[in-house]
Design a protein around this motif. Structure first.
Motif, PDB file in Angstrom:
ATOM      1  N   ARG A   1      26.648 -35.029   8.579  1.00 22.21           N
ATOM      2  CA  ARG A   1      28.002 -35.416   8.688  1.00 22.21           C
ATOM      3  C   ARG A   1      28.796 -34.243   8.478  1.00 22.21           C
ATOM      4  O   ARG A   1      28.698 -33.561   7.434  1.00 22.21           O
TER       5      ARG A   1
ATOM      6  N   ALA B   1      26.919 -41.903   9.327  1.00 22.48           N
ATOM      7  CA  ALA B   1      27.803 -42.282  10.655  1.00 22.48           C
ATOM      8  C   ALA B   1      29.013 -43.275  10.515  1.00 22.48           C
ATOM      9  O   ALA B   1      29.903 -43.049  11.371  1.00 22.48           O
TER      10      ALA B   1
ATOM     11  N   ASN C   1      31.979 -44.796  10.703  1.00 18.76           N
ATOM     12  CA  ASN C   1      33.501 -44.471  11.137  1.00 18.76           C
ATOM     13  C   ASN C   1      33.699 -43.106  11.720  1.00 18.76           C
ATOM     14  O   ASN C   1      35.109 -42.551  11.742  1.00 18.76           O
ATOM     15  N   VAL C   2      32.747 -42.252  11.974  1.00 15.59           N
ATOM     16  CA  VAL C   2      33.052 -41.165  12.659  1.00 15.59           C
ATOM     17  C   VAL C   2      33.870 -41.126  13.957  1.00 15.59           C
ATOM     18  O   VAL C   2      33.749 -42.035  14.725  1.00 15.59           O
ATOM     19  N   ASP C   3      34.460 -39.676  14.324  1.00 17.29           N
ATOM     20  CA  ASP C   3      35.123 -39.898  15.612  1.00 17.29           C
ATOM     21  C   ASP C   3      33.829 -39.862  16.707  1.00 17.29           C
ATOM     22  O   ASP C   3      34.158 -40.210  17.806  1.00 17.29           O
TER      23      ASP C   3
ATOM     24  N   LEU D   1      29.509 -39.690  17.155  1.00 19.63           N
ATOM     25  CA  LEU D   1      28.263 -39.905  16.766  1.00 19.63           C
ATOM     26  C   LEU D   1      27.271 -39.322  17.838  1.00 19.63           C
ATOM     27  O   LEU D   1      27.174 -39.802  19.168  1.00 19.63           O
TER      28      LEU D   1
ATOM     29  N   ALA E   1      25.517 -47.725  16.583  1.00 17.97           N
ATOM     30  CA  ALA E   1      26.988 -47.266  16.565  1.00 17.97           C
ATOM     31  C   ALA E   1      28.022 -48.171  16.324  1.00 17.97           C
ATOM     32  O   ALA E   1      29.103 -47.889  15.797  1.00 17.97           O
TER      33      ALA E   1
ATOM     34  N   VAL F   1      32.010 -46.445  15.086  1.00 13.63           N
ATOM     35  CA  VAL F   1      32.125 -44.961  15.595  1.00 13.63           C
ATOM     36  C   VAL F   1      33.164 -45.179  16.774  1.00 13.63           C
ATOM     37  O   VAL F   1      33.343 -46.357  17.295  1.00 13.63           O
TER      38      VAL F   1
END
Length: 281
Positions: free
Chosen positions: A156, A192, A194-196, A198, A227, A232
């Motif tokens: 990450r 992964a 809450n990432v902008d 993935l 996801a 994401v």
């Protein structure tokens, strides 16, 4: 941050007009920060061309290896910064239970597999993962073990208000095809969440996956479910099967989105494609 894809395959795909859009090189992704920092995710064959585009005067580059299967390290010896004493190259990757990262890399970077010994590259510094969050210039990098044969990690990266997760080889559905109700029990979830953006293994179709359970790769429908569980904002399917040409990748992507109805954007990784994550460069 700007993400650029240099290799998207799980193994080399035969070059030709049927693989021109998605490419045929093995896993390699570049991340450039808003302040000029460079992180390279995996060292597949795409890393050779990447090395030729690095800006003059760059003093440091970090290569983050998810694992040491050949398709993720076979380009490492051809990465030009390794032979430039003005550039500090930091390589991050997992040890095993019986061998250090250095010992494991020396099996490749030494004869008869390669003419140059790792010990003869004085600009290289090695770091073992997973470890606590580290700050590499402008990047905050976290790592964690994920479900794939042999020591394998996901990464990450956070910088400038944006976040990326890179889990190139991963089988979160192994033993839990519907995923557990508590997401923290799902392999890779913490990386992964809450990432902008993935970037995640999507090698198999749902029809192919039952014949490859335990191989460490995902069916595309499972990737979308993972996801969604991680909430994401955008998903890029990665690690394409080398037997799949451009038309087959298109067909797999279209079928996946039609079946799963994701609430976020889903695309397939293609060499040369870039994504801006967080505030624009």
């Amino acid at each position: 941050m700007r993400v650029r894809f240099w290799g998207t395959r799980g193994s080399l795909a035969a070059p030709g007009p049927d693989t021109t859009r998605y490419g045929g090189n093995t896993s390699c992704v570049e991340v450039r920060g808003n302040e000029g920092g460079v992180v390279v995710l995996d060292a597949g064959t795409g890393i050779r061309a990447l090395g030729e585009t690095l800006p003059p005067g760059l003093q440091r580059v970090d290569v983050l290896l998810t694992h040491l299967h050949m398709d993720h390290v076979q380009g490492l010896g051809f990465f030009s910064p390794l032979y430039n004493p003005a550039v500090a190259v930091h390589i991050w990757g997992p040890a095993s239970t019986t061998a250090s990262l250095r010992s494991r890399l020396m099996r490749y970077l030494s004869p008869p597999l390669f003419p140059v010994h790792l010990r003869d590259l004085p600009c290289v510094t090695l770091h073992e993962v997973p470890c606590s969050t580290v700050h590499i210039g402008e990047f905050a990098v976290s790592s964690a073990l994920v479900c794939h044969p042999g020591p394998t990690v996901g990464y990450r990266i956070e910088s400038g208000g944006g976040s990326i997760a890179y889990i190139s080889d991963h089988e979160p559905a192994l033993g839990a095809p519907n995923f557990p109700d508590s997401p923290e029990w799902t392999s890779g979830y913490a990386i992964a969440a809450n990432v902008d953006l993935l970037i995640h293994d999507g090698q198999y179709s749902p029809e192919e996956y039952p014949n490859h359970v335990g191989w460490g790769h995902s069916a595309t429908d499972d990737t979308v479910r993972f996801a969604a569980q991680a909430r994401v904002k955008q998903l890029v399917l990665f690690h394409h099967d080398p037997r799949r040409d451009d038309a087959a990748v298109d067909q797999l992507l279209q079928g996946t989105t039609a079946r799963t109805h994701p609430s976020f954007a889903v695309t397939a990784a293609a060499e040369g494609t870039t994504f801006d994550v967080g505030p624009s460069i």
